[in-house]
Enzyme design. Structure first.
Site, short mmCIF file in Angstrom:
data_model
loop_
_atom_site.label_atom_id
_atom_site.label_comp_id
_atom_site.label_asym_id
_atom_site.label_seq_id
_atom_site.Cartn_x
_atom_site.Cartn_y
_atom_site.Cartn_z
CE LYS A 158 26.64 52.83 66.53
NZ LYS A 158 26.15 54.53 66.30
CG ASP A 217 27.21 49.03 62.58
OD1 ASP A 217 26.77 48.42 62.00
OD2 ASP A 217 26.19 50.26 63.20
#
Length: 276
Positions: free
Chosen positions: A8, A133
């Site tokens: 990401k 996350d």
């Protein structure tokens, strides 16, 4: 079983305040990119977790998030033995959440392999125990994340971005960056999300990462790398997360190719990536 573990980038990252639990309350927009690790999971009849990788282990296996995911889920099956091979393509300690995405795919993979029938919500809860996350990687779209990164608001992005990602090998401890981070709360994430939904190109000019001042103060050479992006026709350049990976967004393919050629001559890790 083979799984792709997508990295990401943070299109924005804001720090609102330091919480009572010593974590920072953040407000960030994350998006998966086409760079991925490769995770292979093969059942074994020995009841053990057997791990190997193309990289030397940087920590005891028991500290590996993939192992921790297996340790949580192994109680849900009678035959928990697996041989796991991880091909690392995502740089380490690079602001790309390589360890988190690997853990998320391990949870998904074991859920499928062992027919556990866990819901997405249940898998996200398991992931949250391992890292703030990790839940993001159970979504299939970009998401705005609040809290410590675990409160997610997925949305549909309709803006095509031409992205170049560079990592010069600098490894950065997120914990060290957070220790020096101040309170901000000024990144216009509401506006940015709306512009991305509409495919409004002007949204990229609001992208901001408040960690950048801390990171470039600790590692001044990364500021020089950002200037190189701008010199090579990037419209916007940003450090992802706590770094050290830096990405640039380009207007057209010609500019992207020009920057790719120039930076490939200087840095080993230079990738053209897309949002996925």
């Amino acid at each position: 079983m083979n799984r792709k573990c997508f990295a990401k980038i943070n299109l924005t990252l804001d720090s609102l305040y330091k919480r009572d639990d010593s974590y920072h309350e953040i407000d960030t927009i994350m998006a998966r990119i086409s760079l991925f690790d490769e995770l292979e999971i093969i059942p074994n009849d020995r009841g053990i977790f057997n791990y190997s990788s193309n990289l030397e282990t940087i920590c005891p296996v028991e500290d590996n998030l993939i192992y921790k995911a297996w340790e949580i889920l192994k109680e849900k099956t009678e035959n928990p033995g697996v041989d796991v091979y991880l091909k690392k393509n995502i740089p380490l300690a690079a602001g790309l959440a390589g360890g988190s995405t690997d853990a998320a795919e391990m949870i998904k993979g074991l859920n499928e392999l062992w027919n556990l029938n866990l819901s997405k919500k249940q898998m996200m809860e398991i992931g949250k125990k391992l890292g703030a996350d990790i839940p993001f990687f159970f979504e299939n779209s970009p998401a705005r994340a609040k809290g410590i990164g675990e409160i997610l608001f997925p949305f549909e992005n309709n803006l095509d971005m031409k992205i170049l990602l560079v990592n010069d090998g600098t490894e950065i401890s997120s914990a060290e960056v957070y220790k020096k981070l101040r309170d901000f709360g000024h990144v216009e994430n509401d506006l940015i999300v709306e512009k991305l939904k509409k495919g409004d190109h002007s949204g990229i000019f609001y992208f901001e990462n408040v960690m950048e001042d801390v990171v470039t103060d600790m590692y001044p050479h990364l500021l020089d790398l950002k200037y190189e992006f701008l010199e090579y026709r990037a419209e916007v350049t940003l450090i992802s997360g706590s770094g050290a990976s830096i990405f640039g967004i380009f207007m057209d393919d010609e500019s992207l190719e020009f920057a790719y050629k120039k930076m490939s001559e200087k840095y080993e890790f230079v990738k053209k990536v897309e949002l996925v």
